[in-house]
Design a protein around this motif. Structure first.
Motif, PDB file in Angstrom:
ATOM      1  N   GLU A 258       0.838  -1.211   0.000  1.00  0.00           N
ATOM      2  CA  GLU A 258       0.000   0.000   0.000  1.00  0.00           C
ATOM      3  C   GLU A 258       0.868   1.254   0.000  1.00  0.00           C
ATOM      4  OE1 GLU A 258      -3.254  -0.059  -0.595  1.00  0.00           O
ATOM      5  OE2 GLU A 258      -2.908  -2.204  -0.699  1.00  0.00           O
ATOM      6  N   ARG A 327     -13.903   4.641  -0.590  1.00  0.00           N
ATOM      7  CA  ARG A 327     -13.506   5.658  -1.575  1.00  0.00           C
ATOM      8  C   ARG A 327     -13.685   5.095  -2.991  1.00  0.00           C
ATOM      9  NH1 ARG A 327      -8.429   9.271   0.926  1.00  0.00           N
ATOM     10  NH2 ARG A 327      -8.820   8.638   3.045  1.00  0.00           N
ATOM     11  N   GLY A 356      -5.909  14.885   1.830  1.00  0.00           N
ATOM     12  CA  GLY A 356      -5.967  15.220   0.397  1.00  0.00           C
ATOM     13  C   GLY A 356      -4.570  15.423  -0.187  1.00  0.00           C
TER      14      GLY A 356
HETATM   15  C1  LIG Z   1     -10.866   7.820  -5.077  1.00  0.00           C
HETATM   16  C2  LIG Z   1      -9.710   7.735  -4.117  1.00  0.00           C
HETATM   17  C3  LIG Z   1      -9.114   8.906  -3.644  1.00  0.00           C
HETATM   18  C4  LIG Z   1      -8.030   8.843  -2.747  1.00  0.00           C
HETATM   19  N1  LIG Z   1      -7.457  10.020  -2.304  1.00  0.00           N
HETATM   20  C5  LIG Z   1      -6.392   9.956  -1.461  1.00  0.00           C
HETATM   21  C6  LIG Z   1      -5.772  11.154  -1.007  1.00  0.00           C
HETATM   22  O1  LIG Z   1      -6.147  12.272  -1.364  1.00  0.00           O
HETATM   23  N2  LIG Z   1      -4.736  11.044  -0.136  1.00  0.00           N
HETATM   24  C7  LIG Z   1      -4.260   9.822   0.289  1.00  0.00           C
HETATM   25  O2  LIG Z   1      -3.323   9.769   1.086  1.00  0.00           O
HETATM   26  N3  LIG Z   1      -4.811   8.671  -0.170  1.00  0.00           N
HETATM   27  C8  LIG Z   1      -5.857   8.703  -1.009  1.00  0.00           C
HETATM   28  N4  LIG Z   1      -6.431   7.539  -1.444  1.00  0.00           N
HETATM   29  C9  LIG Z   1      -5.798   6.254  -1.087  1.00  0.00           C
HETATM   30  C10 LIG Z   1      -6.327   5.575   0.171  1.00  0.00           C
HETATM   31  O3  LIG Z   1      -7.719   5.549   0.164  1.00  0.00           O
HETATM   32  C11 LIG Z   1      -5.857   6.254   1.457  1.00  0.00           C
HETATM   33  O4  LIG Z   1      -4.465   6.469   1.424  1.00  0.00           O
HETATM   34  C12 LIG Z   1      -6.160   5.390   2.666  1.00  0.00           C
HETATM   35  O5  LIG Z   1      -7.543   5.157   2.748  1.00  0.00           O
HETATM   36  C13 LIG Z   1      -5.675   6.099   3.918  1.00  0.00           C
HETATM   37  O6  LIG Z   1      -6.021   5.372   5.066  1.00  0.00           O
HETATM   38  P1  LIG Z   1      -4.907   4.673   5.941  1.00  0.00           P
HETATM   39  O7  LIG Z   1      -3.817   5.642   6.245  1.00  0.00           O
HETATM   40  O8  LIG Z   1      -5.581   4.026   7.085  1.00  0.00           O
HETATM   41  O9  LIG Z   1      -4.370   3.583   4.925  1.00  0.00           O
HETATM   42  P2  LIG Z   1      -3.528   2.240   5.164  1.00  0.00           P
HETATM   43  O10 LIG Z   1      -4.301   1.126   4.579  1.00  0.00           O
HETATM   44  O11 LIG Z   1      -3.120   2.116   6.578  1.00  0.00           O
HETATM   45  O12 LIG Z   1      -2.252   2.434   4.233  1.00  0.00           O
HETATM   46  C14 LIG Z   1      -1.046   3.046   4.707  1.00  0.00           C
HETATM   47  C15 LIG Z   1      -0.680   4.182   3.776  1.00  0.00           C
HETATM   48  O13 LIG Z   1      -0.447   3.683   2.469  1.00  0.00           O
HETATM   49  C16 LIG Z   1      -0.856   4.668   1.521  1.00  0.00           C
HETATM   50  N5  LIG Z   1      -1.922   4.113   0.683  1.00  0.00           N
HETATM   51  C17 LIG Z   1      -2.783   3.124   0.985  1.00  0.00           C
HETATM   52  N6  LIG Z   1      -3.586   2.858  -0.074  1.00  0.00           N
HETATM   53  C18 LIG Z   1      -3.232   3.714  -1.041  1.00  0.00           C
HETATM   54  C19 LIG Z   1      -3.676   3.932  -2.371  1.00  0.00           C
HETATM   55  N7  LIG Z   1      -4.645   3.213  -2.941  1.00  0.00           N
HETATM   56  N8  LIG Z   1      -3.096   4.917  -3.082  1.00  0.00           N
HETATM   57  C20 LIG Z   1      -2.097   5.660  -2.556  1.00  0.00           C
HETATM   58  N9  LIG Z   1      -1.635   5.488  -1.306  1.00  0.00           N
HETATM   59  C21 LIG Z   1      -2.180   4.524  -0.569  1.00  0.00           C
HETATM   60  C22 LIG Z   1      -1.370   5.852   2.306  1.00  0.00           C
HETATM   61  O14 LIG Z   1      -0.352   6.793   2.452  1.00  0.00           O
HETATM   62  C23 LIG Z   1      -1.757   5.229   3.629  1.00  0.00           C
HETATM   63  O15 LIG Z   1      -1.742   6.146   4.698  1.00  0.00           O
HETATM   64  C24 LIG Z   1      -7.538   7.575  -2.336  1.00  0.00           C
HETATM   65  C25 LIG Z   1      -8.145   6.416  -2.802  1.00  0.00           C
HETATM   66  C26 LIG Z   1      -9.221   6.491  -3.680  1.00  0.00           C
HETATM   67  C27 LIG Z   1      -9.841   5.225  -4.172  1.00  0.00           C
END
Ligand SMILES: Cc1cc2nc3c(=O)[nH]c(=O)nc-3n(C[C@H](O)[C@H](O)[C@H](O)COP(=O)(O)OP(=O)(O)OC[C@H]3O[C@@H](n4cnc5c(N)ncnc54)[C@H](O)[C@@H]3O)c2cc1C
Length: 444
Positions: A258, A327, A356
């Motif tokens: 991720e 999302r 964001g």
């Molecule tokens: C339509 C859409 C818009 C999104 N917009 C953003 C955004 O503006 N900013 C953002 O940080 N993430 C975004 N994401 C990716 C993802 O949804 C979030 O990073 C994640 O939900 C954050 O929660 P977490 O820190 O608990 O993730 P965890 O599952 O704990 O993952 C750890 C870290 O990995 C990174 N990560 C995880 N999944 C993704 C992914 N698919 N793409 C990129 N990085 C990822 C993030 O930095 C996250 O904090 C988006 C996803 C979608 C589908």
């Protein structure tokens, strides 16, 4: 340069003191470091209130860590950074590389203005484990597909965390400084800002969530993910710090992957900065969209009549954050059920998300819409009802965010045979809209 001439450390997306490569480099040039942050309206104006409020909280925390010695100024960085450096007779300005389109343009003009004043510009490290642009195919071309990028990124590897902290240098007393502005009013409940809170969240996850991350990360009803995204967004923690703590369990591998998605999207934006606004796949420029403001407003408000979509959109408003699985579901619904352009949804997300981030947001939207790199094929259209049943199997997530549905027990909350009166009927028929989406796709 003597070690007595001060240098400036200009903070941007690196609001921490631990594992800070640019701080380490600055300390090699001088013991005396001026910590600077520039409030830049070009970035602050388009940023939504949750992100701005969180940023101001992080600046307060950083200032506390620096013993109140953060120099805060407002204005055009090309003017203000030079002015700040000159005010303390600094020989150099140190930064972590900013890889976004605006940051790169801004930094080129700041570096030029500094050079005209005989002040060095030194970039060290970036907000990524591997700086965008470094991992390429053997022929030098950028990767377009995640899996080979992931393989090459893993093979490339990253440095160990930099051993830095608040007492590494003597922080120069700023000759002047603004106070951190009062945060804008935000209805959403935001996470605790700053480096300490980031590390606490990370350590709590390592104790409680890391083992089950692999199985729970897709479940919005559970606290199965790190929730570190706002901290990574502002650099309250560096991804290297996280990667260094991860072992080889299934959960660790999954989280590493991720984190790699974040790096992949940054890499894509670095090579193709125009994809912040334009389709990565230009064939989609001919896609036919509906112009239906009312439908868009219902989606924004979480009043579509599809429970998982509404729960997600309301979580966004309530917390400035939304679970990754949801999302994807809400994005698919906007683009493929309501036939609206991805960039409208991306703009709404950027306004409300505390995490964001241009690269992650725009390119994930494009991934869902089918027009991005390595995109989910356009014809893979999320069914909001079955997605709800699969990933929120007891309906707890929906009930948490949609109070009208709290009287509906279990997973029936996704199908709603008996719909409470105050909850809207589905605004569209998913099966029909799916066909419309496929027809339009077929015409491209
Ligand atoms: C339509 C859409 C818009 C999104 N917009 C953003 C955004 O503006 N900013 C953002 O940080 N993430 C975004 N994401 C990716 C993802 O949804 C979030 O990073 C994640 O939900 C954050 O929660 P977490 O820190 O608990 O993730 P965890 O599952 O704990 O993952 C750890 C870290 O990995 C990174 N990560 C995880 N999944 C993704 C992914 N698919 N793409 C990129 N990085 C990822 C993030 O930095 C996250 O904090 C988006 C996803 C979608 C589908």
């Amino acid at each position: 340069m003597t070690r007595e001439a001060p240098v400036v450390l200009w903070f941007r997306r690196d609001l921490r003191l631990g594992d800070h490569a640019a701080l380490l480099e600055a300390s090699r040039h001088s013991r005396h470091v001026l910590a600077l942050y520039v409030l830049d309206d070009a970035l602050l104006k388009p940023g939504g209130a949750p992100r701005t409020a969180f940023l101001y909280g992080c600046l307060e925390k950083l200032n506390e860590q620096l013993g109140g010695r953060l120099m805060l100024v407002r204005g055009d960085p090309a003017v203000e950074v030079v002015r700040a450096a000159r005010s303390v007779g600094a020989a150099a300005v140190h930064v972590s590389t900013d890889c976004g389109p605006y940051g790169r343009r801004r930094d080129a003009s700041v570096a030029k203005a500094l050079a005209e004043n005989n002040i060095d510009w030194v970039e060290t490290g970036s907000p990524y484990a591997v700086t965008p642009g470094r991992v390429t195919k053997p022929d030098g071309d950028p990767y377009r597909v995640f899996t080979p990028f992931h393989r090459a990124w893993t093979a490339h590897g990253w440095r160990a965390p930099a051993d830095t902290g608040p007492s590494l240098v003597d922080w120069v007393e700023p000759p002047r400084s603004l106070k951190v502005p009062r945060p804008p009013r935000v209805d959403a409940e935001l996470p605790e800002p700053g480096e300490r809170a980031a590390l606490d969240a990370w350590h709590a996850f390592l104790e409680d969530g890391a083992e089950t991350y692999d199985t729970d990360r897709d479940r919005p009803d559970l606290s199965g993910t790190t929730r570190l995204s706002p901290y990574l967004r502002w650099g309250c923690v560096h991804p290297r710090t996280l990667l260094a703590d991860l072992g080889d369990s299934a959960g660790a591998k999954s989280l590493r992957s991720e984190l790699c998605w974040r790096e992949f999207h940054a890499d894509v934006l670095w090579h193709r900065p125009e994809t912040a606004r334009e389709n990565y796949d230009r064939r989609f420029d001919g896609m036919e969209y509906d112009d239906d403001r009312e439908a868009f407003d219902r989606w924004c408000a979480g009043r579509t009549g599809y429970p998982i979509v509404d729960a997600g959109m309301r979580q966004l408003l309530a917390e400035g954050w939304m679970h990754n699985r949801v999302r994807m579901v809400v994005a698919s619904f906007l683009v493929k059920d309501l036939h609206q352009p991805w960039w409208l949804g991306a703009r709404h997300f950027m306004k409300h998300l505390v995490d964001g981030d241009l690269a992650s947001n725009q390119l994930n939207w494009q991934w869902v819409a089918g027009c991005g790199t390595d995109a989910a094929p356009y014809f893979r259209i999320f069914n909001p009802t079955t997605q709800g049943e699969k990933f929120d199997p007891d309906g707890d997530y929906v009930r948490r965010y949609v109070p009208e549905l709290r009287s509906v027990a279990g997973k029936a909350v996704h199908t709603l045979k008996d719909r409470p009166e105050d909850y809207p009927a589905p605004m569209v028929d998913h099966a029909h809209e799916r066909r419309v989406a496929l027809e339009r796709y077929g015409k491209l």
